[in-house]
Design a protein around this motif. Structure first.
Motif, mmCIF file in Angstrom:
data_model
loop_
_atom_site.group_PDB
_atom_site.id
_atom_site.type_symbol
_atom_site.label_atom_id
_atom_site.label_comp_id
_atom_site.label_asym_id
_atom_site.label_seq_id
_atom_site.Cartn_x
_atom_site.Cartn_y
_atom_site.Cartn_z
ATOM 1 N N GLN A 1 -3.221 2.483 -1.007
ATOM 2 C CA GLN A 1 -3.036 1.714 -2.237
ATOM 3 C C GLN A 1 -1.597 1.226 -2.362
ATOM 4 O O GLN A 1 -1.356 0.090 -2.770
ATOM 5 C CB GLN A 1 -3.430 2.556 -3.446
ATOM 6 C CG GLN A 1 -4.922 2.802 -3.511
ATOM 7 C CD GLN A 1 -5.319 3.852 -4.539
ATOM 8 O OE1 GLN A 1 -4.501 4.638 -5.008
ATOM 9 N NE2 GLN A 1 -6.597 3.861 -4.885
ATOM 10 N N ARG A 2 -0.626 2.072 -1.981
ATOM 11 C CA ARG A 2 0.777 1.641 -2.029
ATOM 12 C C ARG A 2 1.039 0.526 -1.026
ATOM 13 O O ARG A 2 1.759 -0.430 -1.323
ATOM 14 C CB ARG A 2 1.715 2.828 -1.777
ATOM 15 C CG ARG A 2 1.837 3.749 -2.975
ATOM 16 C CD ARG A 2 3.024 4.684 -2.861
ATOM 17 N NE ARG A 2 3.022 5.507 -1.672
ATOM 18 C CZ ARG A 2 2.567 6.757 -1.611
ATOM 19 N NH1 ARG A 2 2.067 7.341 -2.683
ATOM 20 N NH2 ARG A 2 2.622 7.430 -0.490
ATOM 21 N N LEU A 3 0.436 0.633 0.170
ATOM 22 C CA LEU A 3 0.591 -0.421 1.171
ATOM 23 C C LEU A 3 0.019 -1.733 0.641
ATOM 24 O O LEU A 3 0.661 -2.784 0.740
ATOM 25 C CB LEU A 3 -0.102 -0.041 2.479
ATOM 26 C CG LEU A 3 -0.135 -1.120 3.559
ATOM 27 C CD1 LEU A 3 1.282 -1.483 4.001
ATOM 28 C CD2 LEU A 3 -0.982 -0.674 4.737
ATOM 29 N N GLY A 4 -1.176 -1.684 0.079
ATOM 30 C CA GLY A 4 -1.797 -2.892 -0.458
ATOM 31 C C GLY A 4 -0.956 -3.534 -1.541
ATOM 32 O O GLY A 4 -0.763 -4.750 -1.560
ATOM 33 N N ALA A 5 -0.425 -2.715 -2.440
ATOM 34 C CA ALA A 5 0.407 -3.238 -3.527
ATOM 35 C C ALA A 5 1.678 -3.872 -2.971
ATOM 36 O O ALA A 5 2.112 -4.934 -3.440
ATOM 37 C CB ALA A 5 0.749 -2.122 -4.505
ATOM 38 N N LEU A 6 2.284 -3.239 -1.982
ATOM 39 C CA LEU A 6 3.494 -3.790 -1.358
ATOM 40 C C LEU A 6 3.208 -5.151 -0.734
ATOM 41 O O LEU A 6 3.956 -6.104 -0.934
ATOM 42 C CB LEU A 6 4.022 -2.823 -0.296
ATOM 43 C CG LEU A 6 5.135 -3.358 0.604
ATOM 44 C CD1 LEU A 6 6.390 -3.661 -0.208
ATOM 45 C CD2 LEU A 6 5.434 -2.365 1.709
ATOM 46 N N LEU A 7 2.126 -5.247 0.012
ATOM 47 C CA LEU A 7 1.801 -6.513 0.677
ATOM 48 C C LEU A 7 1.481 -7.604 -0.339
ATOM 49 O O LEU A 7 1.886 -8.755 -0.159
ATOM 50 C CB LEU A 7 0.637 -6.318 1.657
ATOM 51 C CG LEU A 7 0.922 -5.366 2.820
ATOM 52 C CD1 LEU A 7 -0.300 -5.255 3.725
ATOM 53 C CD2 LEU A 7 2.154 -5.770 3.606
ATOM 54 N N ARG B 1 -7.486 -9.007 2.663
ATOM 55 C CA ARG B 1 -7.989 -8.756 1.304
ATOM 56 C C ARG B 1 -8.338 -7.274 1.135
ATOM 57 O O ARG B 1 -8.008 -6.660 0.119
ATOM 58 C CB ARG B 1 -9.216 -9.631 1.038
ATOM 59 C CG ARG B 1 -9.754 -9.562 -0.373
ATOM 60 C CD ARG B 1 -10.892 -10.545 -0.620
ATOM 61 N NE ARG B 1 -10.422 -11.929 -0.573
ATOM 62 C CZ ARG B 1 -10.661 -12.804 0.410
ATOM 63 N NH1 ARG B 1 -11.394 -12.456 1.439
ATOM 64 N NH2 ARG B 1 -10.192 -14.019 0.365
ATOM 65 N N LYS B 2 -8.991 -6.695 2.134
ATOM 66 C CA LYS B 2 -9.370 -5.277 2.061
ATOM 67 C C LYS B 2 -8.136 -4.372 2.065
ATOM 68 O O LYS B 2 -8.097 -3.366 1.350
ATOM 69 C CB LYS B 2 -10.295 -4.912 3.223
ATOM 70 C CG LYS B 2 -11.690 -5.462 3.075
ATOM 71 C CD LYS B 2 -12.531 -5.105 4.279
ATOM 72 C CE LYS B 2 -13.938 -5.662 4.164
ATOM 73 N NZ LYS B 2 -14.739 -5.365 5.373
ATOM 74 N N ILE B 3 -7.135 -4.713 2.871
ATOM 75 C CA ILE B 3 -5.914 -3.905 2.907
ATOM 76 C C ILE B 3 -5.208 -3.995 1.558
ATOM 77 O O ILE B 3 -4.792 -2.970 0.992
ATOM 78 C CB ILE B 3 -4.991 -4.359 4.051
ATOM 79 C CG1 ILE B 3 -5.632 -4.061 5.409
ATOM 80 C CG2 ILE B 3 -3.622 -3.662 3.952
ATOM 81 C CD1 ILE B 3 -4.915 -4.699 6.583
ATOM 82 N N GLU B 4 -5.074 -5.200 1.028
ATOM 83 C CA GLU B 4 -4.380 -5.381 -0.242
ATOM 84 C C GLU B 4 -5.098 -4.691 -1.397
ATOM 85 O O GLU B 4 -4.454 -4.239 -2.341
ATOM 86 C CB GLU B 4 -4.208 -6.865 -0.560
ATOM 87 C CG GLU B 4 -3.136 -7.536 0.251
ATOM 88 C CD GLU B 4 -2.833 -8.938 -0.224
ATOM 89 O OE1 GLU B 4 -3.457 -9.409 -1.209
ATOM 90 O OE2 GLU B 4 -1.954 -9.576 0.371
ATOM 91 N N SER B 5 -6.405 -4.600 -1.329
ATOM 92 C CA SER B 5 -7.162 -3.964 -2.401
ATOM 93 C C SER B 5 -7.241 -2.454 -2.224
ATOM 94 O O SER B 5 -7.733 -1.755 -3.108
ATOM 95 C CB SER B 5 -8.573 -4.546 -2.484
ATOM 96 O OG SER B 5 -9.325 -4.148 -1.350
#
Length: 100
Positions: free
Chosen positions: A15-21, A45-49
């Motif tokens: 979740q932190r990675l997705g928010a960062l991206l 999209r899946k990584i960011e979510s």
């Protein structure tokens, strides 16, 4: 092959990675960013979510490069090692060369 369920810590890191991206992408579209990184828009999209909490390293590296993020900064933010320091850099232009 049986995949073990993700731990709560792995889910939180994803979740932190997705928010960062998402923050680093800014106003650029998922499509534009994904194509520049050589990944599918659905993967990004899946990584960011946070739906893909443990993406492959080459995928993270390619997206980070396009977004102008160092892998050290990504790791610091995702691991929580440097909680207050922002890891967001500038987005690289598609034609900009990476200095080696």
């Amino acid at each position: 092959m049986v995949r073990l369920p993700l731990t709560p810590a792995e889910v939180e890191r994803g979740q932190r990675l997705g928010a960062l991206l998402r923050r680093a992408r800014g106003t650029h579209s998922i499509l534009e960013t994904a194509l520049d990184a050589g990944v599918s828009p659905e993967t990004l999209r899946k990584i960011e979510s946070g739906r893909v909490a443990t993406p492959a390293f080459p995928t993270v590296a390619a997206v980070a490069e396009v977004l102008g993020l160092s892998l050290d900064a990504v790791w610091a933010e995702v691991s929580g090692a440097d909680g207050d320091a922002p890891a967001v850099g500038r987005r690289r232009d598609a034609n900009e060369r990476i200095a080696s």
